[in-house]
Design a protein around this motif. Structure first.
Motif, PDB file in Angstrom:
ATOM      1  N   ILE A  96       0.881  -1.167   0.000  1.00  0.00           N
ATOM      2  CA  ILE A  96       0.000   0.000   0.000  1.00  0.00           C
ATOM      3  C   ILE A  96       0.917   1.214   0.000  1.00  0.00           C
ATOM      4  CG2 ILE A  96      -1.801   1.205   1.289  1.00  0.00           C
ATOM      5  CD1 ILE A  96      -2.126  -1.685   2.717  1.00  0.00           C
ATOM      6  N   ARG A  97       0.882   2.001  -1.058  1.00  0.00           N
ATOM      7  CA  ARG A  97       1.795   3.140  -1.147  1.00  0.00           C
ATOM      8  C   ARG A  97       1.145   4.375  -0.559  1.00  0.00           C
ATOM      9  NH1 ARG A  97       2.928   0.270  -5.805  1.00  0.00           N
ATOM     10  NH2 ARG A  97       5.078  -0.480  -5.852  1.00  0.00           N
ATOM     11  N   LYS A  98       1.863   4.973   0.376  1.00  0.00           N
ATOM     12  CA  LYS A  98       1.366   6.211   0.980  1.00  0.00           C
ATOM     13  C   LYS A  98       2.499   7.234   0.956  1.00  0.00           C
ATOM     14  CE  LYS A  98      -1.747   4.502   4.616  1.00  0.00           C
ATOM     15  NZ  LYS A  98      -3.117   4.737   4.255  1.00  0.00           N
ATOM     16  N   VAL A  99       2.118   8.506   0.795  1.00  0.00           N
ATOM     17  CA  VAL A  99       3.126   9.566   0.899  1.00  0.00           C
ATOM     18  C   VAL A  99       3.082  10.076   2.335  1.00  0.00           C
ATOM     19  CG1 VAL A  99       3.867  11.818   0.048  1.00  0.00           C
ATOM     20  CG2 VAL A  99       2.863  10.171  -1.537  1.00  0.00           C
ATOM     21  N   VAL A 100       4.103   9.760   3.073  1.00  0.00           N
ATOM     22  CA  VAL A 100       4.108  10.122   4.496  1.00  0.00           C
ATOM     23  C   VAL A 100       5.470  10.677   4.918  1.00  0.00           C
ATOM     24  CG1 VAL A 100       2.353   8.469   5.279  1.00  0.00           C
ATOM     25  CG2 VAL A 100       4.741   7.750   5.125  1.00  0.00           C
ATOM     26  N   SER A 101       5.456  11.362   6.046  1.00  0.00           N
ATOM     27  CA  SER A 101       6.710  11.811   6.648  1.00  0.00           C
ATOM     28  C   SER A 101       7.354  10.626   7.360  1.00  0.00           C
ATOM     29  CB  SER A 101       6.419  12.924   7.659  1.00  0.00           C
ATOM     30  OG  SER A 101       5.681  12.398   8.736  1.00  0.00           O
ATOM     31  N   GLY A 102       8.597  10.772   7.742  1.00  0.00           N
ATOM     32  CA  GLY A 102       9.270   9.712   8.489  1.00  0.00           C
ATOM     33  C   GLY A 102       8.544   9.425   9.796  1.00  0.00           C
ATOM     34  N   ASN A 103       8.042  10.502  10.406  1.00  0.00           N
ATOM     35  CA  ASN A 103       7.323  10.323  11.668  1.00  0.00           C
ATOM     36  C   ASN A 103       6.020   9.548  11.466  1.00  0.00           C
ATOM     37  OD1 ASN A 103       9.244  11.514  13.218  1.00  0.00           O
ATOM     38  ND2 ASN A 103       8.092  13.401  13.633  1.00  0.00           N
ATOM     39  N   TYR A 104       5.306   9.871  10.398  1.00  0.00           N
ATOM     40  CA  TYR A 104       4.070   9.133  10.145  1.00  0.00           C
ATOM     41  C   TYR A 104       4.388   7.681   9.786  1.00  0.00           C
ATOM     42  CZ  TYR A 104       1.101  13.290  10.425  1.00  0.00           C
ATOM     43  OH  TYR A 104       0.413  14.405  10.865  1.00  0.00           O
ATOM     44  N   ALA A 105       5.492   7.480   9.089  1.00  0.00           N
ATOM     45  CA  ALA A 105       5.906   6.105   8.773  1.00  0.00           C
ATOM     46  C   ALA A 105       6.115   5.322  10.066  1.00  0.00           C
ATOM     47  CB  ALA A 105       7.184   6.119   7.945  1.00  0.00           C
ATOM     48  N   ALA A 106       6.724   5.983  11.057  1.00  0.00           N
ATOM     49  CA  ALA A 106       6.947   5.333  12.353  1.00  0.00           C
ATOM     50  C   ALA A 106       5.621   5.021  13.038  1.00  0.00           C
ATOM     51  CB  ALA A 106       7.800   6.237  13.242  1.00  0.00           C
ATOM     52  N   ALA A 107       4.689   5.990  12.972  1.00  0.00           N
ATOM     53  CA  ALA A 107       3.385   5.798  13.622  1.00  0.00           C
ATOM     54  C   ALA A 107       2.606   4.656  12.955  1.00  0.00           C
ATOM     55  CB  ALA A 107       2.581   7.089  13.570  1.00  0.00           C
ATOM     56  N   TYR A 108       2.635   4.632  11.626  1.00  0.00           N
ATOM     57  CA  TYR A 108       1.945   3.543  10.920  1.00  0.00           C
ATOM     58  C   TYR A 108       2.572   2.190  11.248  1.00  0.00           C
ATOM     59  CZ  TYR A 108      -1.270   6.289   8.052  1.00  0.00           C
ATOM     60  OH  TYR A 108      -2.306   7.078   7.636  1.00  0.00           O
ATOM     61  N   ALA A 109       3.898   2.177  11.348  1.00  0.00           N
ATOM     62  CA  ALA A 109       4.570   0.916  11.667  1.00  0.00           C
ATOM     63  C   ALA A 109       4.162   0.430  13.056  1.00  0.00           C
ATOM     64  CB  ALA A 109       6.086   1.094  11.593  1.00  0.00           C
ATOM     65  N   ALA A 110       4.063   1.365  14.009  1.00  0.00           N
ATOM     66  CA  ALA A 110       3.637   0.988  15.366  1.00  0.00           C
ATOM     67  C   ALA A 110       2.215   0.436  15.329  1.00  0.00           C
ATOM     68  CB  ALA A 110       3.726   2.195  16.294  1.00  0.00           C
ATOM     69  N   LYS A 111       1.380   1.090  14.539  1.00  0.00           N
ATOM     70  CA  LYS A 111      -0.014   0.635  14.409  1.00  0.00           C
ATOM     71  C   LYS A 111      -0.056  -0.765  13.807  1.00  0.00           C
ATOM     72  CE  LYS A 111      -4.120   1.660  11.682  1.00  0.00           C
ATOM     73  NZ  LYS A 111      -4.624   2.426  10.537  1.00  0.00           N
ATOM     74  N   HIS A 112       0.699  -0.945  12.702  1.00  0.00           N
ATOM     75  CA  HIS A 112       0.689  -2.244  12.031  1.00  0.00           C
ATOM     76  C   HIS A 112       1.328  -3.339  12.883  1.00  0.00           C
ATOM     77  CE1 HIS A 112       0.245  -0.051   7.914  1.00  0.00           C
ATOM     78  NE2 HIS A 112      -0.867  -0.107   8.597  1.00  0.00           N
ATOM     79  N   ALA A 113       2.233  -2.926  13.789  1.00  0.00           N
ATOM     80  CA  ALA A 113       2.847  -3.904  14.697  1.00  0.00           C
ATOM     81  C   ALA A 113       1.884  -4.283  15.823  1.00  0.00           C
ATOM     82  CB  ALA A 113       4.140  -3.345  15.282  1.00  0.00           C
ATOM     83  N   ARG A 114       0.719  -3.667  15.826  1.00  0.00           N
ATOM     84  CA  ARG A 114      -0.313  -3.892  16.851  1.00  0.00           C
ATOM     85  C   ARG A 114       0.239  -3.652  18.258  1.00  0.00           C
ATOM     86  NH1 ARG A 114      -4.982  -5.975  14.719  1.00  0.00           N
ATOM     87  NH2 ARG A 114      -4.836  -7.223  12.825  1.00  0.00           N
ATOM     88  N   VAL A 115       0.862  -2.498  18.442  1.00  0.00           N
ATOM     89  CA  VAL A 115       1.355  -2.184  19.781  1.00  0.00           C
ATOM     90  C   VAL A 115       0.161  -2.027  20.711  1.00  0.00           C
ATOM     91  CG1 VAL A 115       3.516  -1.134  19.019  1.00  0.00           C
ATOM     92  CG2 VAL A 115       1.513   0.301  19.340  1.00  0.00           C
TER      93      VAL A 115
END
Lengths: 395, 105
Positions: free
Chosen positions: A6-25
């Motif tokens: 899924i391609r999204k245009v995001v900042s590095g910070n948003y990339a981190a937030a999405y990764a945390a979300k996808h990691a199901r923290v």
């Protein structure tokens, strides 16, 4: 399931937030600090919008408390996440030892920012490298994609070896700059990163444990050794997890040092983080101009990729270590580490330290070209002009 | 019951681990407090009057050690091996059932 990013245009910070979300923290405890703030703002937004289930956000009054809350959550068995920068990370310092000592696989994103004074919010690696000896693994991201991938891999590695991990990105250069990031569908992230199996939990009432009890001189030593053993194991796990990530999602992270055009290189530039993107571009240009150069990007600083550095050093005449950090009274921190590794080996290329980009000072392709000229002259002469070169200094 | 946790008191000994492989992966349940009594630091000692105690257990919640336990009859007992004599229990007790008395040694 076939992998369709899924391609999204995001900042590095948003990339981190999405990764945390996808990691199901399950627990995020954090305190806002520039330039980290938008990571936790985005996570708060996920919660407010009902996009995440089973995620507890703990608003704390300082970074020390943020890490303390993550430690409590992680000891209870949850997957915990936080993010910070510079002074905030320094404030966490005491608790960082606690996380690694109690063997809790917390993952944190540190947005590299220069330490004050003078007050600065710009990129500099000294904040994260000052936490070198806390027992945290450290992954340095070159771009927003690596921030996203790094968080997912960090959780997997951390939970395999039971040590906390830090994913490090550059202030503003990555944190606030938008780029295309290929995100992974949730089902595939779940396949890559199954729920955590904790070593112990405070909520297992049938098997109660005491955490943080006194360790006398009769016992303390052995637990330090166990942390080191876990770090050694992490070297192997990092390569396996990186390979698995590559097989599943097409981006291979099996190398702890990413080598770029180093096969026939006379000398290489070695460094960490976003500045290596600039270096790779410069390598392409320098190659066209007849320089036989390459780039060696250190992805994992802890555990330190000793074997890979040794292999690299055997095949080059020189290594220019680019440090966006400094250890006062000595030299650049990566340079110090690299020299230390090579001392007891037969591989002794000329190794020179360039201090670059401190406090967000611009570091561009033309800088790399100037460093290449200098390095070439040093190698031809066979001796160093200076060992530590404050390259940008206004003279 | 975790074997390292052991049983408190009578004949309790810290489990001695002889090789690094015997150690748990994380420093948990070391059993050091079984032999490391911290109760001899105090000057004042809390004494509970069961006649005034209403079993609210506020003392039990507030004890920082924790040296207060709930007896089988429901009243509170104080584990003097670990009580440091801070007096928080006496301060918090709503019925003043706990008083701090100078300890005779």
């Amino acid at each position: 399931m076939e992998y369709k990013p899924i391609r999204k245009v995001v900042s590095g910070n948003y990339a981190a937030a999405y990764a945390a979300k996808h990691a199901r923290v399950e627990v995020v405890a954090a305190y806002p600090i520039t330039p980290q703030t938008s990571i936790i703002e985005k996570i708060a937004e996920f919660i407010a919008n009902g996009e995440v289930e089973n995620l507890q956000y703990v608003a704390v009054e300082s970074e020390h408390s943020a890490m303390a809350a993550c430690i409590g959550a992680s000891a209870a068995g949850a997957r915990a996440f936080t993010a910070t920068s510079a002074q905030g990370l320094a404030l966490m310092h005491e608790m960082l030892h606690w996380a690694s000592g109690a063997r809790l696989p917390i993952v944190m994103v540190d947005v590299n920012r220069a330490m004050a004074p003078p007050w600065s919010v710009w990129d500099d690696q000294t904040d994260s490298l000052a936490q070198r000896d806390t027992g945290w693994m450290q992954f340095y991201a070159e771009n927003n994609q690596e921030v996203y991938d790094g968080v997912l891999m960090a959780f997997k590695v951390a939970e395999t070896v039971n040590l906390p991990a830090m994913v490090v990105e550059s202030a503003f250069i990555l944190s606030h700059t938008y780029d295309i990031v290929e995100m992974i569908p949730q089902e595939l992230v779940d396949e890559f990163l199954p729920p955590r199996k904790p070593l112990y939990t405070l909520t297992d009432f049938d098997n109660p444990v005491s955490v943080g009890a006194l360790g006398t001189p009769a016992d303390y030593y052995e637990f330090r050794y166990k942390i080191e053993k876990a770090m050694e194991k992490a070297r192997k796990v990092i390569k396996e997890v990186g390979k698995e990530f590559g097989e599943m999602f097409g981006r291979d992270y099996s190398q702890m040092i990413e080598l770029y055009r180093t096969d026939d290189a006379d000398f290489v530039f070695m460094g960490m983080g976003s500045l290596m993107g600039t270096v790779k571009q410069a390598v392409d240009i320098l190659r066209e101009e007849g320089y036989k150069v390459g780039a060696a990007k250190v992805r994992w600083f802890r555990p330190f990729p000793k074997d890979e550095l040794y292999e690299l050093a055997k095949n080059v005449e020189g290594i220019a270590v680019l440090d966006r950090n400094f250890s006062f009274g000595q030299e650049g921190i990566l340079f110090n580490e690299a020299k230390g590794v090579l001392y007891n080996t037969d591989a002794r290329p000329i190794i020179k330290n360039y201090i670059v980009g401190l406090g967000g000072r611009d570091f561009t392709v033309s800088d790399v070209k100037k460093i290449a000229e200098n390095m070439k002259a040093v190698i031809e002469k066979g001796e160093l002009d200076v060992e530590v070169d404050w390259y940008h200094l206004k003279r | 019951m975790n074997t390292l946790f052991g049983e408190k008191k009578e004949g309790a000994t810290k489990i001695v681990l002889k090789s690094v492989d015997e150690y748990p992966e994380a420093p948990i349940t070391l059993g050091t407090t079984l032999i490391n009594f911290t109760g001899d630091w105090r000057t004042f000692i809390p004494v509970v009057d069961d006649n005034k105690c209403v079993k609210c257990y506020i003392c039990w919640k507030f004890c920082p050690e924790p040296a207060i336990y709930i007896r089988e009859d429901g009243y509170v007992g104080i584990d003097y091996d670990y009580c440091k004599g801070c007096g928080i229990c006496a301060n918090e007790c709503p019925t003043k059932a706990i008083t701090m008395e100078k300890e005779e040694k």
